[in-house]
Design a protein around this motif. Sequence first.
Motif, PDB file in Angstrom:
ATOM      1  N   GLY A   1       0.823  -1.216   0.000  1.00 18.77           N
ATOM      2  CA  GLY A   1       0.000   0.000   0.000  1.00 18.77           C
ATOM      3  C   GLY A   1       0.851   1.256   0.000  1.00 18.77           C
ATOM      4  N   HIS A   2       1.945   1.205   0.738  1.00 20.40           N
ATOM      5  CA  HIS A   2       2.854   2.356   0.796  1.00 20.40           C
ATOM      6  C   HIS A   2       3.452   2.630  -0.581  1.00 20.40           C
ATOM      7  N   VAL A   3       3.964   1.595  -1.225  1.00 26.31           N
ATOM      8  CA  VAL A   3       4.565   1.760  -2.547  1.00 26.31           C
ATOM      9  C   VAL A   3       3.521   2.264  -3.542  1.00 26.31           C
ATOM     10  N   GLU A   4       2.321   1.725  -3.461  1.00 23.48           N
ATOM     11  CA  GLU A   4       1.253   2.161  -4.358  1.00 23.48           C
ATOM     12  C   GLU A   4       0.958   3.654  -4.165  1.00 23.48           C
ATOM     13  N   ARG A   5       0.927   4.107  -2.907  1.00 25.59           N
ATOM     14  CA  ARG A   5       0.655   5.534  -2.661  1.00 25.59           C
ATOM     15  C   ARG A   5       1.813   6.398  -3.127  1.00 25.59           C
ATOM     16  N   VAL A   6       3.053   5.967  -2.885  1.00 27.31           N
ATOM     17  CA  VAL A   6       4.220   6.728  -3.362  1.00 27.31           C
ATOM     18  C   VAL A   6       4.160   6.852  -4.885  1.00 27.31           C
ATOM     19  N   ARG A   7       3.808   5.766  -5.545  1.00 31.34           N
ATOM     20  CA  ARG A   7       3.672   5.806  -7.011  1.00 31.34           C
ATOM     21  C   ARG A   7       2.598   6.807  -7.431  1.00 31.34           C
ATOM     22  N   SER A   8       1.436   6.734  -6.792  1.00 29.12           N
ATOM     23  CA  SER A   8       0.298   7.550  -7.234  1.00 29.12           C
ATOM     24  C   SER A   8       0.477   9.040  -6.957  1.00 29.12           C
ATOM     25  N   VAL A   9       1.228   9.391  -5.922  1.00 27.63           N
ATOM     26  CA  VAL A   9       1.369  10.815  -5.580  1.00 27.63           C
ATOM     27  C   VAL A   9       2.696  11.425  -6.008  1.00 27.63           C
ATOM     28  N   LEU A  10       3.610  10.600  -6.556  1.00 28.54           N
ATOM     29  CA  LEU A  10       4.891  11.153  -6.982  1.00 28.54           C
ATOM     30  C   LEU A  10       5.443  10.465  -8.233  1.00 28.54           C
ATOM     31  N   ILE A  11       5.833   9.235  -8.108  1.00 31.10           N
ATOM     32  CA  ILE A  11       6.590   8.553  -9.168  1.00 31.10           C
ATOM     33  C   ILE A  11       5.839   8.536 -10.494  1.00 31.10           C
ATOM     34  N   ASP A  12       4.576   8.125 -10.487  1.00 34.06           N
ATOM     35  CA  ASP A  12       3.826   7.999 -11.735  1.00 34.06           C
ATOM     36  C   ASP A  12       3.384   9.344 -12.319  1.00 34.06           C
ATOM     37  N   LEU A  13       3.584  10.425 -11.575  1.00 38.97           N
ATOM     38  CA  LEU A  13       3.244  11.756 -12.088  1.00 38.97           C
ATOM     39  C   LEU A  13       4.390  12.374 -12.886  1.00 38.97           C
ATOM     40  N   LEU A  14       5.540  11.720 -12.855  1.00 45.35           N
ATOM     41  CA  LEU A  14       6.732  12.231 -13.533  1.00 45.35           C
ATOM     42  C   LEU A  14       7.139  11.304 -14.664  1.00 45.35           C
ATOM     43  N   ASP A  15       7.610  11.895 -15.772  1.00 46.16           N
ATOM     44  CA  ASP A  15       8.191  11.043 -16.802  1.00 46.16           C
ATOM     45  C   ASP A  15       9.642  10.747 -16.407  1.00 46.16           C
ATOM     46  N   ARG A  16      10.311   9.890 -17.135  1.00 46.67           N
ATOM     47  CA  ARG A  16      11.675   9.465 -16.762  1.00 46.67           C
ATOM     48  C   ARG A  16      12.645  10.641 -16.715  1.00 46.67           C
ATOM     49  N   GLU A  17      12.513  11.582 -17.623  1.00 48.92           N
ATOM     50  CA  GLU A  17      13.399  12.749 -17.623  1.00 48.92           C
ATOM     51  C   GLU A  17      13.183  13.588 -16.359  1.00 48.92           C
ATOM     52  N   GLN A  18      11.941  13.802 -15.968  1.00 42.22           N
ATOM     53  CA  GLN A  18      11.645  14.545 -14.746  1.00 42.22           C
ATOM     54  C   GLN A  18      12.126  13.795 -13.512  1.00 42.22           C
ATOM     55  N   LEU A  19      11.926  12.499 -13.517  1.00 36.44           N
ATOM     56  CA  LEU A  19      12.364  11.674 -12.390  1.00 36.44           C
ATOM     57  C   LEU A  19      13.879  11.772 -12.222  1.00 36.44           C
ATOM     58  N   THR A  20      14.602  11.703 -13.330  1.00 38.48           N
ATOM     59  CA  THR A  20      16.065  11.835 -13.292  1.00 38.48           C
ATOM     60  C   THR A  20      16.468  13.223 -12.797  1.00 38.48           C
ATOM     61  N   ALA A  21      15.757  14.253 -13.263  1.00 45.04           N
ATOM     62  CA  ALA A  21      16.073  15.627 -12.838  1.00 45.04           C
ATOM     63  C   ALA A  21      15.840  15.802 -11.336  1.00 45.04           C
ATOM     64  N   VAL A  22      14.730  15.262 -10.826  1.00 46.34           N
ATOM     65  CA  VAL A  22      14.447  15.345  -9.386  1.00 46.34           C
ATOM     66  C   VAL A  22      15.519  14.602  -8.605  1.00 46.34           C
ATOM     67  N   THR A  23      15.864  13.405  -9.042  1.00 45.96           N
ATOM     68  CA  THR A  23      16.894  12.609  -8.369  1.00 45.96           C
ATOM     69  C   THR A  23      18.224  13.347  -8.349  1.00 45.96           C
ATOM     70  N   ASP A  24      18.630  13.867  -9.495  1.00 44.56           N
ATOM     71  CA  ASP A  24      19.896  14.594  -9.574  1.00 44.56           C
ATOM     72  C   ASP A  24      19.894  15.821  -8.664  1.00 44.56           C
ATOM     73  N   ALA A  25      18.802  16.583  -8.706  1.00 41.78           N
ATOM     74  CA  ALA A  25      18.715  17.800  -7.900  1.00 41.78           C
ATOM     75  C   ALA A  25      18.758  17.483  -6.404  1.00 41.78           C
ATOM     76  N   MET A  26      17.964  16.512  -5.962  1.00 41.03           N
ATOM     77  CA  MET A  26      17.916  16.199  -4.533  1.00 41.03           C
ATOM     78  C   MET A  26      19.207  15.535  -4.065  1.00 41.03           C
ATOM     79  N   THR A  27      19.864  14.783  -4.944  1.00 42.60           N
ATOM     80  CA  THR A  27      21.167  14.212  -4.608  1.00 42.60           C
ATOM     81  C   THR A  27      22.185  15.321  -4.397  1.00 42.60           C
ATOM     82  N   SER A  28      22.157  16.335  -5.238  1.00 47.50           N
ATOM     83  CA  SER A  28      23.072  17.477  -5.075  1.00 47.50           C
ATOM     84  C   SER A  28      22.825  18.190  -3.754  1.00 47.50           C
TER      85      SER A  28
END
Length: 153
Positions: free
Chosen positions: A117-144
């Motif tokens: 249920g947790h993974v499903e909610r994380v997907r529905s409110v964040l992961i699935d709302l982003l395309d791969r390019e956006q996901l990579t940009a968020v990951t890169d930015a937050m890692t920095s």
Amino acid sequence: MANTRWLDDDEMAAWTSFLEATHRVFREVEAQLRDEAGLSHPQYEVLIKLHGAGADGLRMTELATSLITSKSGLTYQVGQLEKRGLVTRGACPTDTRGVTARITPAGSEALRAAAPGHVERVRSVLIDLLDREQLTAVTDAMTSVNTRLREDG
């Protein structure tokens, strides 16, 4: 204040979007865990860390550091989990001044039950709302950001 570097319109938009999005995501995740698993998000994170640590568990100070929380806040959350039989605390075998927390079999089962249920909610409110390019940009930015704040902290 004469030397303050005020945020320009783009910087202010980034800041306010970040704040609103993180508050909304955390609120959704917190509600799902509370309603479906009877856990707070911090408690879920404690269970994740202790499960990953295996039978040896983690010292409370190490657990607090890894969760980026205060020792008193962690003590409260672990105490709540301990009352439910999901974790135990005991003397650290290598340092009698330290306390080690360990997940119990019931804690592992609660984690297994909560995870889908947790993974499903994380997907529905964040992961699935982003395309791969956006996901990579968020990951890169937050890692920095994380890398810099770890160095400064």
